[in-house]
Scaffold this active site. Structure first.
Site, PDB file in Angstrom:
ATOM      1  N   ASN A  31       0.819  -1.198   0.000  1.00 29.67           N
ATOM      2  CA  ASN A  31       0.000   0.000   0.000  1.00 29.67           C
ATOM      3  C   ASN A  31       0.858   1.255   0.000  1.00 29.67           C
ATOM      4  O   ASN A  31       1.003   1.920  -1.035  1.00 29.67           O
ATOM      5  CB  ASN A  31      -0.948  -0.034   1.212  1.00 29.67           C
ATOM      6  CG  ASN A  31      -1.986   1.063   1.157  1.00 29.67           C
ATOM      7  OD1 ASN A  31      -1.862   2.011   0.390  1.00 29.67           O
ATOM      8  ND2 ASN A  31      -3.009   0.937   1.963  1.00 29.67           N
ATOM      9  N   ASP A  32       1.481   1.558   1.129  1.00 29.92           N
ATOM     10  CA  ASP A  32       2.203   2.827   1.230  1.00 29.92           C
ATOM     11  C   ASP A  32       3.368   2.918   0.251  1.00 29.92           C
ATOM     12  O   ASP A  32       3.687   4.000  -0.224  1.00 29.92           O
ATOM     13  CB  ASP A  32       2.700   3.021   2.668  1.00 29.92           C
ATOM     14  CG  ASP A  32       1.543   3.052   3.656  1.00 29.92           C
ATOM     15  OD1 ASP A  32       0.499   3.640   3.297  1.00 29.92           O
ATOM     16  OD2 ASP A  32       1.660   2.486   4.746  1.00 29.92           O
ATOM     17  N   VAL A  33       3.995   1.771  -0.070  1.00 33.20           N
ATOM     18  CA  VAL A  33       5.175   1.821  -0.948  1.00 33.20           C
ATOM     19  C   VAL A  33       4.802   2.044  -2.413  1.00 33.20           C
ATOM     20  O   VAL A  33       5.680   2.190  -3.253  1.00 33.20           O
ATOM     21  CB  VAL A  33       6.039   0.545  -0.830  1.00 33.20           C
ATOM     22  CG1 VAL A  33       6.588   0.415   0.578  1.00 33.20           C
ATOM     23  CG2 VAL A  33       5.272  -0.692  -1.226  1.00 33.20           C
ATOM     24  N   VAL A  34       3.496   2.068  -2.720  1.00 32.87           N
ATOM     25  CA  VAL A  34       3.072   2.386  -4.088  1.00 32.87           C
ATOM     26  C   VAL A  34       2.144   3.604  -4.090  1.00 32.87           C
ATOM     27  O   VAL A  34       1.429   3.843  -5.052  1.00 32.87           O
ATOM     28  CB  VAL A  34       2.352   1.192  -4.768  1.00 32.87           C
ATOM     29  CG1 VAL A  34       3.314   0.033  -4.965  1.00 32.87           C
ATOM     30  CG2 VAL A  34       1.143   0.740  -3.968  1.00 32.87           C
ATOM     31  N   ASN A  35       2.159   4.377  -3.017  1.00 35.71           N
ATOM     32  CA  ASN A  35       1.231   5.503  -2.894  1.00 35.71           C
ATOM     33  C   ASN A  35       1.774   6.728  -3.626  1.00 35.71           C
ATOM     34  O   ASN A  35       2.783   7.307  -3.214  1.00 35.71           O
ATOM     35  CB  ASN A  35       1.029   5.825  -1.412  1.00 35.71           C
ATOM     36  CG  ASN A  35      -0.095   6.820  -1.186  1.00 35.71           C
ATOM     37  OD1 ASN A  35      -0.435   7.579  -2.086  1.00 35.71           O
ATOM     38  ND2 ASN A  35      -0.653   6.807   0.011  1.00 35.71           N
TER      39      ASN A  35
END
Lengths: 464, 104
Positions: free
Chosen positions: A390-394
């Site tokens: 999630n956060d690493v592709v935000n």
């Protein structure tokens, strides 16, 4: 055993620890390194056992059986996904041991007053304080990762000032102890203050930053152990503790660098606390709708793609879907699709977490691409499959200065022709931040447990 | 050795250990960050040696005995748990046969 003999044998232990660290920095020898370290540790324990000359031998045996038994049991039984919190736990107990040694040493030296020298008193106060911070801080980190308490930052106004005041009070009390107010209660107060500070200092840090915090607390414990070596006039504690203190500090900096964030920002930024500005921007930008797809649709997309990139995240670890992903990748490769894996350095809950999981599923190293190699390839990728990340592709990390993760390097999956996101629900990720990627018109969501979704995809790709 | 000489000696090896600690892990790939953290965590389990000395050589009543006992329990958990968890992580990095050619 004379002191000289035991010190020489301790020197062998020190050498094995240095070799262990060196070997641990290289994938080909890492496991050997750990084993060398374990042998050195065993030697030190045997030497110490002999040194104590059999006094209280049964108490030593019982204590070691209890502690060692618990350690072995917990370490063996834990699932791979829960390993980060295990490291936190074992780190915490080490810090606790350092604090207890300080308490015992002061008790041994007092009274009569005036017997311990200044350096010993400073060492006792310092190792008591640092050990206590590491002990409670690690337990809070453990509780956050185990989700016993909520992972989101817990903040209140004036928090930093209160924390600073507690720490300053501890240092003041410790200084009074060293300066000649030789009272054991003073050390108890220092230890209690350190324990309180450990809790208050980790509580405001978001769950996603726990690996960095654990690494820092690991360095703290090393330092507490080294200082403890001064109390006991024991070289193996001084050198081994400081080796960990120094390498742990460097490792903490490296982990921070992998997230493009300074350690100060990690510790005091209350990361994951959504600022009102960011929330407003997110609210304004989510005019788009979320498209959800069936497994059949996604299977078709994948089977007829030229290039598919899997982007694993913590969801993959939770669902234990690494073997299924490997199986799906094999099927796609058999159909002539080029498959790689894009690994964000901090995907999962610890740096290297994804490499460990995919290695378990025997994914060849050559298919794993680190972020800098993976990003240029997304523009010629047909489908990027985000499995529980999630956060690493935000994209907010690139585009939205109000976002708490603004500036963190991410995997640019939105450069791909299409993005498939496997996710359990629309809940925000571990850091609790909205992700506009899910509202991108290129993106389709495949809701459900990652393992079940991948299994369905495998069946559907097989029938094509 | 007098106490001050010993202290100077101890400070010397402490400072050397700082530099060695930095030097020895200066080139570590990202994928080994976690195992390395866990490995160093096991190494500071050496605290158990200090705990054993407190319990084994302490002769000052029940307080030292109880505190020493607890310290040995915690230290042993640190040592055994640390090395076992690290080993489990590194088990995953076994050498494997090179990837099969695609046209199989």
């Amino acid at each position: 055993m004379g002191t000289n003999v035991s010190n020489l044998l301790y020197l062998i232990t020190i050498v094995t620890f240095i070799l262990a660290l060196r070997y641990l920095s290289n994938p080909a020898h890492a496991r050997r390194g750990n084993q060398i370290g374990a042998v050195g540790m065993l030697l030190a324990i045997v030497v110490t056992w002999v040194k104590t000359g059999g006094t209280s031998w049964w108490a030593l045996a019982v204590a070691m059986l209890i502690g060692g038994g618990f350690g072995a049991f917990a370490a063996r039984r834990v699932k791979m996904t829960a390993i980060p919190q295990m490291v936190a736990l074992f780190n915490g107990v080490g810090g606790g041991a350092a604090t207890l040694i300080a308490l015992a040493e002061l008790h041994r030296l007092l009274p009569p007053p005036g017997k311990p020298t200044l350096d010993i008193l400073i060492a006792i106060a310092l190792s008591g304080l640092i050990g206590a911070i590491s002990f409670t801080g690690s337990l809070i980190a453990f509780a956050k990762l185990q989700e016993l308490i909520k992972g989101r930052p817990i903040t209140y106004p004036g928090q930093k000032i209160v924390n600073l005041a507690v720490l300053a009070a501890c240092v003041g009390l410790g200084a009074a102890l060293a300066a000649g107010v030789q009272d054991q209660w003073l050390l108890w107060a220092v230890v209690a203050g350190g324990a309180l500070f450990g809790v208050m200092f980790v509580l405001p840090i978001g769950g996603a930053d726990m690996p960095v915090v654990i690494s820092l607390l690991n360095a703290f414990t090393g330092l507490a152990v080294a200082v403890g070596g001064f109390e006991l006039e024991n070289n193996v504690l001084i050198v081994s503790g400081m080796l960990v203190g120094a390498s742990g500090t460097l490792l903490t900096l490296k982990m921070g660098a992998a997230m493009n964030r300074s350690i100060a920002n990690v510790l005091f930024g209350a990361f994951g606390q959504v600022s009102e500005g960011a929330a407003a921007i997110a609210a304004g930008s989510d005019g788009g709708t979320v498209r959800s797809a069936s497994a059949e649709d996604v299977a078709v997309m994948l089977a007829y793609a030229h290039k598919v990139v899997f982007v694993p995240g913590y969801g993959l670890a939770v669902a234990q879907a690494q073997h299924d992903v490997r199986q799906l990748a094999d099927l796609l490769e058999a159909k002539g699709v080029e498959v790689t894996y894009a690994i964000h350095p901090v995907a999962g809950r610890m740096p290297g977490h994804m490499n460990v999981l995919l290695a378990e599923a025997n994914v060849p190293y050559t298919q794993l691409k680190e972020m800098d190699d993976a990003n240029p390839e997304f523009s010629r990728t047909d489908v990027a499959v985000v499995v529980g990340a999630n956060d690493v592709v935000n994209p907010d990390a690139r585009n939205n200065p109000g976002s708490p993760i603004y500036g963190m390097p991410i995997l640019n999956v939105d450069d791909a022709q299409a993005v498939v996101v496997l996710k359990r629900s629309m809940n925000p990720g571990f850091a609790g931040i909205e992700n506009p990627l899910f509202y991108n018109p290129k993106t389709v969501m495949l809701f459900g447990d990652a393992k079940e979704s991948i299994t369905k995809l495998i069946q559907d790709v097989k029938t094509l | 050795m007098s106490h001050n000489m010993l202290l100077v000696f101890e400070v010397t090896i402490l400072v050397l250990a700082i530099f060695l600690g930095f030097e020895v892990i200066s080139k570590v790939p990202t994928l080994l960050h976690t195992p390395l953290m866990s490995g160093t965590n096991a190494i500071h389990g050496i605290v158990v040696v200090g705990a054993m000395l407190v319990l084994g050589l302490g002769h000052k009543g029940p307080f030292m005995w109880i505190v020493g006992f607890l310290a040995v329990v915690l230290g042993s958990a640190n040592v055994v748990g640390g090395f076992v968890v690290t080993d489990r992580m590194l088990e995953m990095f076994k050498k494997r046969e090179p990837p099969k050619p695609k046209d199989e």
